[in-house]
Structures are given as structure tokens and as C-alpha cells.
Scaffold this motif. Structure first.
Motif, short mmCIF file in Angstrom:
data_model
loop_
_atom_site.label_atom_id
_atom_site.label_comp_id
_atom_site.label_asym_id
_atom_site.label_seq_id
_atom_site.Cartn_x
_atom_site.Cartn_y
_atom_site.Cartn_z
N ALA A 100 0.84 -1.21 0.00
CA ALA A 100 0.00 0.00 0.00
C ALA A 100 0.87 1.26 0.00
O ALA A 100 0.56 2.23 -0.70
N TYR A 101 1.96 1.25 0.75
CA TYR A 101 2.85 2.42 0.77
C TYR A 101 3.53 2.65 -0.58
O TYR A 101 3.60 3.77 -1.06
N VAL A 102 4.05 1.60 -1.18
CA VAL A 102 4.73 1.75 -2.48
C VAL A 102 3.74 2.26 -3.53
O VAL A 102 4.05 3.17 -4.30
N THR A 103 2.54 1.69 -3.55
CA THR A 103 1.54 2.10 -4.53
C THR A 103 1.14 3.55 -4.33
O THR A 103 1.06 4.32 -5.29
N ALA A 104 0.89 3.94 -3.09
CA ALA A 104 0.48 5.32 -2.82
C ALA A 104 1.62 6.31 -3.08
O ALA A 104 1.39 7.42 -3.56
N ALA A 105 2.86 5.88 -2.80
CA ALA A 105 4.00 6.77 -3.04
C ALA A 105 4.27 6.97 -4.52
O ALA A 105 4.97 7.91 -4.91
N ALA A 106 3.73 6.12 -5.38
CA ALA A 106 3.90 6.27 -6.82
C ALA A 106 2.89 7.24 -7.42
O ALA A 106 2.89 7.46 -8.63
N THR A 107 2.06 7.84 -6.59
CA THR A 107 1.07 8.81 -7.06
C THR A 107 1.62 10.22 -6.86
O THR A 107 2.64 10.41 -6.20
N PRO A 108 0.93 11.22 -7.36
CA PRO A 108 1.36 12.60 -7.12
C PRO A 108 1.20 13.03 -5.66
O PRO A 108 1.65 14.10 -5.28
N HIS A 109 0.62 12.19 -4.82
CA HIS A 109 0.38 12.53 -3.42
C HIS A 109 1.50 12.04 -2.51
O HIS A 109 1.27 11.77 -1.33
N VAL A 110 2.71 11.96 -3.02
CA VAL A 110 3.81 11.36 -2.26
C VAL A 110 4.09 12.14 -0.97
O VAL A 110 4.45 11.54 0.05
N ARG A 111 3.88 13.44 -0.96
CA ARG A 111 4.11 14.20 0.28
C ARG A 111 3.09 13.80 1.35
O ARG A 111 3.42 13.73 2.53
N TRP A 112 1.86 13.57 0.93
CA TRP A 112 0.85 13.10 1.88
C TRP A 112 1.23 11.72 2.41
O TRP A 112 1.05 11.44 3.60
N VAL A 113 1.73 10.88 1.55
CA VAL A 113 2.13 9.53 1.95
C VAL A 113 3.25 9.62 2.99
O VAL A 113 3.21 8.93 4.02
N ALA A 114 4.21 10.50 2.76
CA ALA A 114 5.30 10.67 3.72
C ALA A 114 4.77 11.20 5.05
O ALA A 114 5.20 10.75 6.12
N GLY A 115 3.85 12.11 5.00
CA GLY A 115 3.26 12.65 6.23
C GLY A 115 2.47 11.60 6.99
O GLY A 115 2.56 11.50 8.23
N ILE A 116 1.69 10.81 6.27
CA ILE A 116 0.92 9.73 6.89
C ILE A 116 1.88 8.72 7.51
O ILE A 116 1.68 8.25 8.63
N GLY A 117 2.95 8.40 6.79
CA GLY A 117 3.95 7.46 7.31
C GLY A 117 4.63 8.00 8.55
O GLY A 117 4.86 7.25 9.51
N ALA A 118 4.96 9.29 8.55
CA ALA A 118 5.59 9.89 9.73
C ALA A 118 4.65 9.83 10.93
O ALA A 118 5.09 9.53 12.05
N ALA A 119 3.38 10.10 10.70
CA ALA A 119 2.40 10.02 11.80
C ALA A 119 2.29 8.58 12.31
O ALA A 119 2.22 8.35 13.53
N GLN A 120 2.28 7.63 11.39
CA GLN A 120 2.19 6.24 11.80
C GLN A 120 3.45 5.82 12.57
O GLN A 120 3.37 5.08 13.57
#
Length: 174
Positions: A100-120
Motif C-alpha cells: 500500500a505504501y509503495v503504490t500510494a508513493a507512486a502517485t502525485p500525493h507522495v508528500r501526503w504519503v510521507a506525512g501519513i507514514g511519519a504520523a504512523q
């Protein structure tokens, strides 16, 4: 005179995405159950009533990952949070969500993915804080290891997206 009939691609080629998603889902289910049982989950509603449905939920969400990558990531985090809510488990917070992380990070929303990951990661570090009193080294390995894995997964997603963009710009070869 021969008519040029377009050749239909083989079944494996036509259904590659579905086959790949099924393989990733199955791998997630098997690894999650194996790690959960191997680390000795002791919650009253586990192993079978808790671990199996959570694993199937994480695996099942992967079938939607191509159409809704951010939704799959967020729902996967929710499923994992539900799993960890009963009792702390050494099964980890980041690795069950790798696809799920790799797939989401391949989208234009990579900054959101990094933020979500940092929160997690922050939540995971706080959730595992009790380990510090018993074994600081284990806590650091847990926290730094999950952070390194998250960075690797996001980097992998960015690399996949860059490769996809590069291939799209290449001319067709005969």
C-alpha cells in the motif's frame, strides 16, 4: 492474400495486473499470519478470530490499490490500528502495509504519503515506548528499522512512478 488478424495476447499478459495483485495479496496474508503467530500474539481474540480476518482485510484491500491507492493506504492503516488496539503486538506497523505504501508513493500525493507514514511511525514509537524500560536497544531497532523501511518503500514508489513516466515518453519500438 492473408488478412492480418490481430493476435490476442496470452491470458497471463491480459490478466497480469490481477494476477500480480492476487500474488501480492496472498503474500501479505501469509506473511502477516506467519509473523503474528511466530511472535506469539496473546490477545484473547487471537490467533484465528483476530489475525486471520485482519490479514484477509489487508490482503483484500490490495485488489483496490490501483484505482484508489490513498484510500487503500488509509484503510489498511485503520485495519492495522484495529489489530494493535487489543494488545501490543511485535508484528510491526509498517511492513504489513508495504504494498500500500509503495503504490500510494507512486502517485502525485507522495508528500501526503510521507506525512501519513511519519504520523504512523510516531504512533508506533509511542506505542512501543514501554520497551525502553526493558530493552532500549530493541526499542531503537524497532523504531529506526520501521523508519528505514518506510523510507525505502516511499523511495521505491517514487522510483516506480519515475520509471513509468520515462517509459511513457519513449517511442514505440516495432
Amino acid at each position: 492474400m492473408t488478412d492480418s488478424v490481430p493476435l490476442r495476447p496470452p491470458v497471463l499478459v491480459r490478466h497480469f495486473d490481477t494476477i500480480a495483485d492476487a500474488g501480492l495479496a496472498a503474500g501479505t496474508v501469509v506473511l502477516f499470519v506467519a509473523v503474528a503467530l511466530g511472535t506469539g500474539v496473546t490477545s484473547p481474540w487471537q490467533p484465528w478470530p483476530g489475525v486471520i480476518p485482519v490479514a484477509l482485510g489487508l490482503g483484500g484491500l490490495l485488489f483496490l490499490r490501483r484505482r484508489r491507492p490513498m484510500t487503500v493506504l488509509l484503510l489498511s492503516i485503520a485495519v492495522l490500528a484495529f489489530y494493535h488496539a487489543g494488545e501490543w503486538s511485535p508484528a510491526g506497523w509498517i511492513w504489513p502495509l508495504s504494498v500500500a505504501y509503495v503504490t500510494a508513493a507512486a502517485t502525485p500525493h507522495v508528500r501526503w504519503v510521507a506525512g501519513i507514514g511519519a504520523a504512523q511511525l510516531a504512533y508506533s514509537a509511542v506505542d512501543a515506548w514501554w520497551i525502553v524500560e526493558r530493552n532500549l536497544e530493541r526499542y531503537l531497532i524497532h523504531t529506526v528499522g520501521e523508519a528505514a523501511l518506510l523510507a525505502l518503500l516511499i523511495t521505491g514508489g517514487i522510483a516506480c512512478a519515475a520509471t513509468r513516466r520515462w517509459r511513457a515518453r519513449q517511442p514505440e519500438r516495432p
